[in-house]
Design a protein around this motif. Sequence first.
Motif, PDB file in Angstrom:
ATOM      1  N   ASP A 145      14.020  36.411  49.287  1.00 28.02           N
ATOM      2  CA  ASP A 145      14.889  35.506  48.514  1.00 28.02           C
ATOM      3  C   ASP A 145      16.328  35.990  48.627  1.00 28.02           C
ATOM      4  OD1 ASP A 145      16.369  34.164  46.598  1.00 28.02           O
ATOM      5  OD2 ASP A 145      14.752  34.183  45.090  1.00 28.02           O
ATOM      6  N   THR A 191      13.402  32.765  42.518  1.00 32.51           N
ATOM      7  CA  THR A 191      12.214  32.298  43.233  1.00 32.51           C
ATOM      8  C   THR A 191      11.400  33.488  43.720  1.00 32.51           C
ATOM      9  OG1 THR A 191      13.515  30.417  43.953  1.00 32.51           O
ATOM     10  CG2 THR A 191      11.378  30.747  45.043  1.00 32.51           C
ATOM     11  N   VAL A 240      13.559  32.031  51.083  1.00 34.39           N
ATOM     12  CA  VAL A 240      14.322  31.132  50.208  1.00 34.39           C
ATOM     13  C   VAL A 240      15.801  31.488  50.315  1.00 34.39           C
ATOM     14  CG1 VAL A 240      14.614  30.249  47.869  1.00 34.39           C
ATOM     15  CG2 VAL A 240      12.389  31.154  48.588  1.00 34.39           C
ATOM     16  N   ASP A 273      19.937  26.830  51.399  1.00 28.64           N
ATOM     17  CA  ASP A 273      19.488  25.519  51.926  1.00 28.64           C
ATOM     18  C   ASP A 273      18.166  25.109  51.301  1.00 28.64           C
ATOM     19  OD1 ASP A 273      21.677  25.656  53.482  1.00 28.64           O
ATOM     20  OD2 ASP A 273      20.610  26.116  55.369  1.00 28.64           O
ATOM     21  N   GLU A 274      17.219  26.076  51.233  1.00 34.29           N
ATOM     22  CA  GLU A 274      15.923  25.780  50.628  1.00 34.29           C
ATOM     23  C   GLU A 274      16.089  25.425  49.153  1.00 34.29           C
ATOM     24  OE1 GLU A 274      16.417  28.338  52.681  1.00 34.29           O
ATOM     25  OE2 GLU A 274      14.821  28.331  54.194  1.00 34.29           O
ATOM     26  N   THR A 329      12.675  23.421  48.730  1.00 36.15           N
ATOM     27  CA  THR A 329      11.616  23.844  49.658  1.00 36.15           C
ATOM     28  C   THR A 329      11.596  25.367  49.794  1.00 36.15           C
ATOM     29  OG1 THR A 329      13.102  23.750  51.542  1.00 36.15           O
ATOM     30  CG2 THR A 329      11.816  21.739  51.062  1.00 36.15           C
ATOM     31  N   VAL A 330      10.571  25.833  50.527  1.00 36.86           N
ATOM     32  CA  VAL A 330      10.474  27.238  50.920  1.00 36.86           C
ATOM     33  C   VAL A 330      10.139  27.223  52.406  1.00 36.86           C
ATOM     34  CG1 VAL A 330       9.133  29.351  50.642  1.00 36.86           C
ATOM     35  CG2 VAL A 330       9.664  27.954  48.647  1.00 36.86           C
ATOM     36  N   THR A 331      10.733  28.146  53.177  1.00 36.09           N
ATOM     37  CA  THR A 331      10.396  28.211  54.598  1.00 36.09           C
ATOM     38  C   THR A 331       9.214  29.165  54.786  1.00 36.09           C
ATOM     39  OG1 THR A 331      12.632  27.731  55.279  1.00 36.09           O
ATOM     40  CG2 THR A 331      11.246  28.884  56.884  1.00 36.09           C
ATOM     41  N   ALA A 368       9.034  23.957  56.802  1.00 36.26           N
ATOM     42  CA  ALA A 368       9.502  23.847  55.420  1.00 36.26           C
ATOM     43  C   ALA A 368       8.375  23.250  54.587  1.00 36.26           C
ATOM     44  CB  ALA A 368      10.731  22.950  55.351  1.00 36.26           C
ATOM     45  N   ARG A 378       8.497  23.444  47.443  1.00 39.03           N
ATOM     46  CA  ARG A 378       8.292  24.601  46.545  1.00 39.03           C
ATOM     47  C   ARG A 378       7.011  24.442  45.729  1.00 39.03           C
ATOM     48  NH1 ARG A 378       6.990  27.967  43.658  1.00 39.03           N
ATOM     49  NH2 ARG A 378       8.146  29.325  42.258  1.00 39.03           N
TER      50      ARG A 378
END
Length: 417
Positions: A329, A335, A377, A380-381, A386-388, A400, A403
Amino acid sequence: MFQAPKGTRDILPPESDRWQALVATFAEVFGQAGYGLVQNPMFEDIGVFQRLGEGTEVVRKEMYDFLDKGDRHLALRPEGTASVVRAFNQHRPTVPWKVWYLTPCFRYEEPQAGRFRQHHQVGAEAIGSADPDLDVEVIGLQHDFYRAIGLSRLSLRLNSMGSPGDRQAYAEQLAVWLDRRLGELDEADRANAVNHPLRVLDSKRERTVAVVADAPLIIDCLSDEAAAHFDRVQAGLDALGVAYEIDPRLVRGLDYYTHSTWEFAAGSLTSAQNAVGGGGRYDGLAEALGGKPAPGVGFGAGIERILLAADAEDALTETARGVDVFVVDVAGGDTGRDLTFELRRNGMSADRAFDARSMKAQMKVADRSEARFALLVGPDEMAAGTVTLRDLRSGAGQIAVARADVVAEVAARLESE
Ligand code: HAM
């Protein structure tokens, strides 16, 4: 700066992973056979250990004893059996009482490779039955435990010390025999020849070894009852396919043994410290500790030495396992903090970096953790909700994931492997 005391060591990860695997295997093998875990105090009234016999080095020279603030004379346990038998006398469980233990043992010895002042044993005791098949069970399970952790270069030496009466009569006969050869023994063994004749058979001193090569043997002095017990033990081991060699000079370092005594040695270790476990019957010990007569049989096995033998045989290597998921993160840390717990609470192993470090620094930690997946995270996420998800093993790119769906997505991927 302080160091660990002489003869002790710290057991750190990843070595402790192998330690845990060893103990888990022991618990499994003995648990399957009806043995329950017993936990005793680390110290006892010194009298408990003195009953191990004044002839033993452990009692005479190696005890860590002290007076507590109430002037009680206590000692740290030098071995496991005496405390287990003391607990048996105290609680009178139904018999046979079958228990296993994991304990540190404290002996003031001269430290060397494989010999410590605090070592650790896993062991088992079965108390309340004189059945020779119980000796076979204990030896067979000890054998299977070594096998289960992957040791194969082991040998088992077996002897019988006979009934308490046989043992006593043999010790007297041996004392008379040694007395005639006293001058030929190494000087350091002469006092023992008079006071503790059986100990002389243990001697590693060259002159003494040469003399006792022709000493009378205990297995030639067994009563009919003791011989029948010993025969039944051998027949049982043969039936289980446990290979052994009879060693009529094996007396072991503790005085309480009667009937079966044995020792497993690792062929991969140097001979001075190659005993990876030993045991025997101790049919007089409960009484010596003030209880009702109760026969017993068991063994203790040194964890440090088993791990040395495992190193030499390349065993117990499969224990280090990376985490399932590493969360990176770089967008404030909320997150990272919350997602690792969500993953853990859903049954996955998860780790993260701390101290708000850079993406590059966190990815380095992720690599070191040998994680299966990374969850990333960044700003951008955060903006996209979202989470990559990156597959660290296949290197098959990244996707992606919303979340809200990411925990289920990772779980499904782990499940399908
Ligand atoms: P022991 O032979 O004194 O027996 O110790 C058992 C095992 O503990 C040895 O075979 C060895 O693997 C390990 N060990 C002993 N001393 C050390 C040390 N200083 N450093 C590292 N490892 C060591 C007993 O303790 C008996 N209580 C066994 C028993 C249980 N007999 C009947 N029930």
